[in-house]
Design a protein around this motif. Sequence first.
Motif, short mmCIF file in Angstrom:
data_model
loop_
_atom_site.label_atom_id
_atom_site.label_comp_id
_atom_site.label_asym_id
_atom_site.label_seq_id
_atom_site.Cartn_x
_atom_site.Cartn_y
_atom_site.Cartn_z
N PHE A 123 42.87 43.18 38.71
CA PHE A 123 42.22 41.97 39.18
C PHE A 123 43.07 41.24 40.22
O PHE A 123 42.54 40.64 41.16
CB PHE A 123 41.92 41.04 38.01
CG PHE A 123 40.91 41.59 37.05
CD1 PHE A 123 39.56 41.54 37.34
CD2 PHE A 123 41.31 42.18 35.85
CE1 PHE A 123 38.62 42.06 36.46
CE2 PHE A 123 40.38 42.70 34.97
CZ PHE A 123 39.03 42.64 35.27
N LEU A 174 35.11 43.96 35.60
CA LEU A 174 34.78 43.16 34.42
C LEU A 174 33.77 43.89 33.54
O LEU A 174 33.87 43.86 32.29
CB LEU A 174 34.20 41.81 34.87
CG LEU A 174 35.20 40.81 35.46
CD1 LEU A 174 34.47 39.60 36.03
CD2 LEU A 174 36.21 40.36 34.39
N LYS A 177 35.51 46.49 31.57
CA LYS A 177 36.27 45.83 30.50
C LYS A 177 35.36 45.50 29.32
O LYS A 177 35.79 45.53 28.15
CB LYS A 177 36.89 44.54 31.06
CG LYS A 177 37.93 43.90 30.15
CD LYS A 177 39.23 44.69 30.14
CE LYS A 177 40.32 43.94 29.39
NZ LYS A 177 41.58 44.73 29.31
#
Length: 291
Positions: A123, A174, A177
Amino acid sequence: MTNSPGSGEEREKRSAALASLTAAVALTAFKILVGVLTGSLGILAEAAHSALDLVAAVMTFLAVRYSGRPPDRTHLYGHGKIENLSALCETFLLLGTCAWIAREAVLRLASHSAQVEITFWSFAVMVVSILVDSSRARVLARTAKKYDSQALEADALHFQTDVWSSSVVIAGLLAVKLGVWFADAVAALGVCVAVAWVSVQLGRRTVNALLDSAPAGMEERIAAAVEAVPGVRNCHAVRVRSSGPSLFVDLHVLVDGNQSLSDAHSLTETIEDAIHKLAPHADVTVHPEPE
């Protein structure tokens, strides 16, 4: 009319281009490193996108640095074609990179497997990219507007689109994740499409420059501006060609054949001024003909 290499305008334009080039090199290397270490195709696709930014930054830097170099005995129209040829070669390399990333993404989707390690750096590299791209886009846009530089303006617009592609990659990371295993590959495909599109546009403009294609509508605008000059009866045989950042304009005009040579020369200078309002740094050759 060309600015001297040491002028304040040239120094400021060169400084903006060099800052953009330095940022592009750092971001490309950072993304490649994080992409390889984490196995993220989305980040690797963004690295390819940053490589395209690097090409654009190199082109802009060369254009600003060498646009004022005078012609020599073997390059009568200057040295602008060098950057066009370099851009064409880099376009093919970038398209090849996009093809490789797209192939890897399709294989991952087909095998229903993904080995992506989501870390802090995954990130961090994208957030840094967004911040840097936003900053250099503002600097380039401000300098482009100040000096009416199309090269810097194109760079600014390109980097503004990078912010959105980086946001897409972050969304993909994301999603991975959260357990959506295919999100990284899909994000990579999306970025590849964007990079391929920009690469094709860059390649097309480069080929047009190498083939001496005139800017769309420029011939008509020049003819209209010249015929609006008092004393010009007709404007014809307008020829326009580009060489890197430089534009060359040749044209013929019908004028009063009874005027003195000095008056005819003054009229050609007025014509050049009218053309420079459309193309400020154009190299103009006017051939007057008696009516």
